[in-house]
Design an enzyme around this catalytic site. Structure first.
Site, PDB file in Angstrom:
ATOM      1  N   ARG A   1      -0.006   5.024  -6.625  1.00 14.23           N
ATOM      2  CA  ARG A   1       1.312   4.432  -6.855  1.00 14.23           C
ATOM      3  C   ARG A   1       1.196   2.936  -7.042  1.00 14.23           C
ATOM      4  NH1 ARG A   1       3.892   1.696  -2.717  1.00 14.23           N
ATOM      5  NH2 ARG A   1       3.107   1.946  -0.580  1.00 14.23           N
TER       6      ARG A   1
ATOM      7  N   ARG B   1       4.036  13.232   4.086  1.00 11.22           N
ATOM      8  CA  ARG B   1       2.682  13.761   3.916  1.00 11.22           C
ATOM      9  C   ARG B   1       2.723  15.279   3.737  1.00 11.22           C
ATOM     10  NH1 ARG B   1       2.789  10.178   8.225  1.00 11.22           N
ATOM     11  NH2 ARG B   1       1.799   8.170   7.772  1.00 11.22           N
TER      12      ARG B   1
ATOM     13  N   VAL C   1      -9.381   7.923   5.454  1.00 14.39           N
ATOM     14  CA  VAL C   1      -9.819   6.976   4.408  1.00 14.39           C
ATOM     15  C   VAL C   1     -11.331   6.714   4.461  1.00 14.39           C
ATOM     16  CG1 VAL C   1      -7.586   5.888   3.991  1.00 14.39           C
ATOM     17  CG2 VAL C   1      -9.011   4.991   5.833  1.00 14.39           C
TER      18      VAL C   1
END
Length: 326
Positions: free
Chosen positions: A91, A146, A224
């Site tokens: 995004r 999520r 991550v």
């Protein structure tokens, strides 16, 4: 358990490369590494150039490109099938989401394969993996929160395929590890507001999900982080083990450790990667891919976020030759 010794290699970089950034993506075609997306400051996109790194000359350049490229974004993922790169999601700072794009490395042409309006709900910080025909997408953060869904884009039939839902045991999450090993898709860890430490496996033949219990040097919960396969093994590195109180705006507790999981015995092993001064900075939110450097297959990592919240610009390689495999 007896640690296995291996060392990181800092790869020299010449030319106009992506520089310091995080939340970007990388993939490999032949001896070329392709890098796209990212942020230098939290939630602010940088550019939509496609950077190319030659593993032989160790030089960066910007790929020539025609067609409809993704707009600048962060929290994006990409994989390669054949000579084509598939880039999905991510995004910008206005919360616009990219659809699914392809980049043909032979013709240098971008194509929009599936806009957000006609494909999956737009998302960022999802995870992607691929085999010789399908691009798999799991999880991520949509406008509604999520998710824990698994889809695939069939590059032959040119359409999305939806798989059975993962179920309540596998919470919706962002930034898990996603790896395909011998016909099964592995979902490792991730973030749902807290760092998650669970593992789930989806069998592509039976289309059944199951939760997986592991033993050994089990890594702390994280998100991550790089995750790749090597034969029957899954290799993970780094990641964020605890979020910052400012969440995405700050840097949480980062890891710099490497672990391998035997997907048959379900035993983890922590890998000792040289002396502390030889290790790269602890990090998460980095770009990564499997690559072959000087004839050796291994994990290639670029940039990411450091424990000081400064974005990194280094390129490091960790070879698989000394993994404890059997």
């Amino acid at each position: 358990m007896c640690p296995v010794e291996n060392k990181w290699l800092k790869v020299g970089q010449k030319g106009a490369g992506p520089g310091a950034r995080s939340s970007h993506a990388m993939t490999v075609v032949g001896n070329k590494v392709y890098c796209f997306g990212g942020e230098l400051k939290p939630t602010i996109h940088i550019d939509n150039d496609l950077y190319v790194f030659d593993l032989e000359t160790q030089e960066w350049s910007i790929a020539p490109a025609t067609g409809e490229a993704p707009f600048p974004c962060f929290g994006v993922s990409m994989v390669t099938i054949g000579s084509t790169i598939y880039v999905y999601g991510g995004r910008d700072d206005k919360r616009r989401y990219n659809g699914l794009h392809s980049y043909d490395t032979e013709t240098n042409e971008w194509k929009l394969l599936a806009p957000v309006e006609e494909g999956l709900p737009g998302r960022s910080y999802h995870s992607m993996a691929g085999d010789d025909r399908k691009v798999y997408v799991f999880g991520g953060v949509t406008a509604k929160g999520r998710v824990n869904t698994l889809h695939a884009y069939d590059v032959v039939d040119q359409k999305w395929v939806e798989y059975p839902a993962a179920g309540e045991a596998c919470k919706g999450r962002g930034a898990p590890g996603l790896v395909v090993v011998e016909g099964r898709i592995w979902v490792l860890f991730g973030f749902d507001g807290n760092e998650l430490g669970d593992i789930h496996c989806f069998d592509l033949a039976s289309e059944q999900w199951k939760a997986v219990e592991t033993t050994g040097d089990v890594p702390a919960a994280r998100s991550v982080f790089p995750a790749v396969s090597y034969g029957k093994y899954i290799v993970i590195y780094g990641g964020e083990e605890e979020p910052h109180e400012l969440m995405h705006m700050g840097a949480g507790k980062m890891s710099g450790e490497v672990y391998q999981l035997d997907t048959e015995t379900l035993v983890w092993e922590r890998i000792v990667c040289g002396n502390e001064e030889e290790k790269p900075s602890q990090r998460g939110w980095c770009a990564f891919t499997k690559a072959v450097k000087d004839g050796e297959e291994g994990l290639l990592v670029h940039g990411g976020n450091s424990p000081t919240n400064e974005r990194l610009d280094d390129l490091v390689f960790w070879g698989f030759s000394h993994l404890n495999v059997n």
